[in-house]
Design an enzyme around this catalytic site. Sequence first.
Site, PDB file in Angstrom:
ATOM      1  N   GLU A 153     -41.061  50.030 -59.287  1.00 10.96           N
ATOM      2  CA  GLU A 153     -41.808  48.799 -58.984  1.00 10.96           C
ATOM      3  C   GLU A 153     -42.005  48.647 -57.479  1.00 10.96           C
ATOM      4  OE1 GLU A 153     -43.326  47.477 -61.317  1.00 10.96           O
ATOM      5  OE2 GLU A 153     -42.206  48.360 -62.968  1.00 10.96           O
ATOM      6  N   HIS A 198     -50.408  54.151 -67.518  1.00  7.66           N
ATOM      7  CA  HIS A 198     -49.082  54.636 -67.915  1.00  7.66           C
ATOM      8  C   HIS A 198     -49.172  55.905 -68.758  1.00  7.66           C
ATOM      9  CE1 HIS A 198     -48.279  50.323 -67.159  1.00  7.66           C
ATOM     10  NE2 HIS A 198     -47.175  50.813 -66.628  1.00  7.66           N
TER      11      HIS A 198
HETATM   12 ZN   LIG Z   1     -45.808  50.823 -62.798  1.00  6.01          ZN
END
Ligand SMILES: [Zn+2]
Length: 336
Positions: free
Chosen positions: A149, A244
Amino acid sequence: MDSKTRASLRRTALLDLQTRLLRAQAQQFTTSAVGLMGLPANVAASPKVTVYDCQNTTSIPGKAIEHPEKSKDGAVRATFDNTTGVASFFKDVFGRNSLDDAGMTLRSSVHYGEGYNNAFWNGSQMTYGDGDGEIFIELCKGSDVVAHELMHGVTQYTLQLVYENESGGLNESLSDVFGSMFRQWLNKETVDSADWLIGADILGTKAKSLGYDCLRNMADPESPKCLGRQISHYDQYRTGMDPHESSGVANLAFYKIAMALKGHSWDEAGQVWYNVVSTWGSSPNMTMQQFADATLHSAQALYPKKPAVAAAVHEGWDSVGLRPTVAYAGRKAMAS
Ligand SMILES: [Zn+2]
């Protein structure tokens, strides 16, 4: 899947959409701010790490924690320790001072929402859910998840990759690559002793009992044991694919390059990746091919007397369908 799990996943999906919109706005703001003034000088010694408690609401940042380094709350402590670790990793390994390379404070909020199965960078801070206990436990307990993150923040201040299509896949992959490197660095692992899994430390009991062992696997993006399976070759890429999913291509290239170079992933492969991140400048719509080309360029520039690095970079990308196209002296020899 029972109704409790389903309801918690539905809440997660709704909040994710809001986060993506926020992040896009923040990225635009960073772009105009950097364009107008340039980044501030690299002054602070180490970035300050602050932690807030959302107390299971969705209002950010929540209540400030006075001494997160001494907190008895496991989520607060894990967030403080992992965030501080990531700041040291960037500083010691890459000479980078925080996300903006100007010492910005690293702010995080924990206990976000109820049973929230995600963590996110919203463009200005980190936020972690507690997980529903079944699919995920507290997300801040994954060192790779925290570094993943925070790396979104580094990308926002450097390549500024738009979070869709190929640049979105690259954006996600950079977070996995630096997330995995951080976990390996923390655990003092070599490329051979590392498991190359993302999110292995935050899986809940139900996910494990169903046979899952991670969120993603950099060594085997299509493994059925991943909660989020990815593609592993550029041939499988389709426009509009979730970042993703498409990130598996660049993840696998990095894994192969690091494995070929042996030792620690952050020593050569990681330095090549970071060189592209830190020197290429704003490249919002960078394609995977352009990124592959850039890494080969960086490998040649950083290791002129060690052609094995450029050779490994060339081979790694070639194996996922993205053979670097810049002039490369060793290419002919390898093709034969
Ligand atoms: Zn990410």
